[in-house]
Design a protein around this motif. Structure first.
Motif, mmCIF file in Angstrom:
data_model
loop_
_atom_site.group_PDB
_atom_site.id
_atom_site.type_symbol
_atom_site.label_atom_id
_atom_site.label_comp_id
_atom_site.label_asym_id
_atom_site.label_seq_id
_atom_site.Cartn_x
_atom_site.Cartn_y
_atom_site.Cartn_z
ATOM 1 N N GLY A 1 0.799 -1.224 0.000
ATOM 2 C CA GLY A 1 0.000 0.000 0.000
ATOM 3 C C GLY A 1 0.831 1.274 0.000
ATOM 4 O O GLY A 1 2.060 1.240 0.099
ATOM 5 N N ASP A 2 0.134 2.402 -0.091
ATOM 6 C CA ASP A 2 0.801 3.711 -0.011
ATOM 7 C C ASP A 2 1.484 3.864 1.347
ATOM 8 O O ASP A 2 2.588 4.405 1.441
ATOM 9 C CB ASP A 2 -0.215 4.841 -0.227
ATOM 10 N N GLY A 3 0.837 3.351 2.397
ATOM 11 C CA GLY A 3 1.443 3.440 3.732
ATOM 12 C C GLY A 3 2.752 2.681 3.783
ATOM 13 O O GLY A 3 3.764 3.178 4.298
ATOM 14 N N ALA A 4 2.760 1.488 3.209
ATOM 15 C CA ALA A 4 3.975 0.661 3.216
ATOM 16 C C ALA A 4 5.119 1.332 2.478
ATOM 17 O O ALA A 4 6.291 1.081 2.782
ATOM 18 C CB ALA A 4 3.666 -0.696 2.588
ATOM 19 N N CYS B 1 2.273 -0.628 -6.150
ATOM 20 C CA CYS B 1 1.821 0.169 -5.014
ATOM 21 C C CYS B 1 0.334 0.483 -5.193
ATOM 22 O O CYS B 1 -0.064 1.155 -6.141
ATOM 23 C CB CYS B 1 2.621 1.466 -4.919
ATOM 24 N N GLU B 2 -0.468 0.000 -4.262
ATOM 25 C CA GLU B 2 -1.908 0.269 -4.295
ATOM 26 C C GLU B 2 -2.135 1.548 -3.496
ATOM 27 O O GLU B 2 -2.225 1.503 -2.264
ATOM 28 C CB GLU B 2 -2.668 -0.896 -3.664
ATOM 29 N N ASN B 3 -2.184 2.652 -4.208
ATOM 30 C CA ASN B 3 -2.348 3.936 -3.525
ATOM 31 C C ASN B 3 -3.838 4.217 -3.368
ATOM 32 O O ASN B 3 -4.490 4.745 -4.273
ATOM 33 C CB ASN B 3 -1.659 5.043 -4.323
ATOM 34 N N ASN B 4 -4.368 3.846 -2.187
ATOM 35 C CA ASN B 4 -5.801 4.075 -1.928
ATOM 36 C C ASN B 4 -5.998 5.308 -1.041
ATOM 37 O O ASN B 4 -7.035 5.457 -0.392
ATOM 38 C CB ASN B 4 -6.460 2.824 -1.333
ATOM 39 N N LEU B 5 -4.994 6.168 -0.999
ATOM 40 C CA LEU B 5 -5.026 7.491 -0.336
ATOM 41 C C LEU B 5 -4.978 7.443 1.188
ATOM 42 O O LEU B 5 -4.798 8.481 1.826
ATOM 43 C CB LEU B 5 -6.246 8.317 -0.762
ATOM 44 N N TYR B 6 -5.143 6.285 1.797
ATOM 45 C CA TYR B 6 -5.152 6.198 3.264
ATOM 46 C C TYR B 6 -4.331 5.018 3.766
ATOM 47 O O TYR B 6 -4.300 3.947 3.121
ATOM 48 C CB TYR B 6 -6.592 6.035 3.793
ATOM 49 N N ALA B 7 -3.680 5.229 4.900
ATOM 50 C CA ALA B 7 -3.072 4.139 5.656
ATOM 51 C C ALA B 7 -3.804 4.166 7.002
ATOM 52 O O ALA B 7 -3.615 5.093 7.790
ATOM 53 C CB ALA B 7 -1.579 4.359 5.836
ATOM 54 N N MET B 8 -4.654 3.223 7.245
ATOM 55 C CA MET B 8 -5.648 3.269 8.322
ATOM 56 C C MET B 8 -6.394 4.603 8.201
ATOM 57 O O MET B 8 -6.960 4.872 7.155
ATOM 58 C CB MET B 8 -4.990 3.046 9.686
HETATM 59 MG MG LIG Z 1 -3.348 2.648 1.721
#
Ligand SMILES: [Mg+2]
Ligand SMILES: Cc1ncc(C[n+]2csc(CCOP(=O)(O)OP(=O)(O)O)c2C)c(N)n1
Length: 330
Positions: free
Chosen positions: A152-155, A179-186
């Motif tokens: 993810g984006d967070g990772a 990279c799955e950038n879903n705009l949020y990390a939690m």
């Molecule tokens: Mg994310």
């Protein structure tokens, strides 16, 4: 059957149908597990992939059975897209003996070496160095296998991301970093923790191509991944592929996601990857409305059968708790 689609002349109708079917398989599977969780039949929690299906499916449609993937805590979609079977997937989530890890791994630890799924992991960023190890193994064994590494984006703000991309580039390993950038990390929005808009720009620092695509467009993802997979297979090294997407639900089954603006959620709902591909398929007469509905019905039946199988399976015995955990030293 070939279809004439602007920007995608090389994609055959049967590939588009495959993308549609696989995305539906993930969506219907997760809708079912959402329901089972609500009935207290799934221990732990769930991180649903609903809304992000085009990314896993677009990437994995370019992979062979003997290619590898590494996955994340949000891994159901990656595993189904790479060929995991619904019955042992469902049984694993329910903690049953017939599950992929005999019911001892659960939602975040599905693995199936027979189709190259090296495993999901709950430790954010920890799949990235595993992908580098797998890529190095492919290179040393002189196979033309490829590794797709989902995170993810967070990772991507984790040290493992930077160290792994550097090493993969130096050794020209056959890896597609997705990279799955879903705009949020939690509950943390990307703009609060990342100074650039496009994570793919980070590829420059490691001397590899970086590509950003609409992660809710299965065709866009498929095409970009195809190039990256071909490069890797030809020995030309890794690529960083950023897929911009959005999860429809909260971070996990417990998260109501109230930190996201309603307008933002509504905007992304309009870009549902399955609705979009279904529209394209019917408008371009690759499928009729009836055929699309029949596919959906068949998949719902398959998911129901997997749930019946899992519900009818037994839990592991208490005495089996430590089996498959330690290897006995000779
Ligand atoms: Mg994310
Ligand atoms: C090393 C580590 N730090 C923190 C966590 C807690 N945690 C679980 S998921 C998550 C967010 C991950 O965000 P991202 O990588 O963007 O993936 P997404 O959930 O958006 O798919 C965090 C911080 C963890 N599991 N592992």
């Amino acid at each position: 059957m070939s279809v004439d689609i602007p920007r995608t002349p090389a994609i055959e109708g049967k590939t588009l149908i495959h993308l549609f079917e696989k995305m539906l398989e993930i969506r219907r599977f997760e809708e079912k597990v959402w329901d089972l969780f609500g009935r207290n039949l799934i221990p732990g929690t769930l991180h649903l992939y609903i809304g992000e299906e085009a990314t896993a499916v677009g990437v994995c449609a370019n992979l062979r059975v003997d290619d590898y993937i590494t996955s994340t805590h949000r891994g159901h979609g990656h595993c189904i897209a790479k060929g995991a079977r619904l019955e042992p997937m469902m049984a694993e989530l329910l903690g049953k003996k017939t599950g992929y890890c005999k019911g001892k791994g659960g939602s975040m630890h599905v693995a199936d070496a027979s189709v190259g799924i090296l495993g999901a992991t709950a430790v954010v960023g920890s799949g990235i160095p595993i992908a580098v190890g797998a890529g190095l193994s492919c290179k040393l064994r002189k196979t033309d296998q490829v590794v797709a590494c989902f995170f993810g984006d967070g990772a991507s703000n984790n040290g493992t991301f930077h160290e792994s991309l550097n090493m993969a580039a130096i050794w020209k390993l056959p890896i597609v970093f997705v990279c799955e950038n879903n705009l949020y990390a939690m509950g943390t929005r990307i703009s609060n923790v990342t100074a650039i808009d496009n994570i793919a720009r980070r590829a420059i620092a490691y001397g590899m191509p970086g590509v950003t695509v609409d992660g809710n467009d299965a065709v866009d993802v498929f095409q970009a991944a195809r190039e990256a997979v071909e490069r890797a297979r030809k020995g030309q090294g890794p690529t960083l592929l950023e897929c911009q997407t959005y999860r429809h639900k909260g971070h996990s089954r417990f998260d109501p996601a109230t930190y996201r603006p309603q307008e933002e959620v509504a905007e992304w709902m309009k870009r549902d990857p399955i609705v979009r591909l279904r529209k394209k398929l019917t408008e371009e007469q690759v499928l009729s409305e009836e055929e699309a509905a029949e596919i959906d019905k068949r998949i719902i039946d398959e998911v129901e059968a997997a749930a019946e199988f899992a519900l009818g399976s037994s839990y592991p015995e208490l005495g089996e708790a430590l089996e498959d955990v330690f290897v006995r030293a000779r």
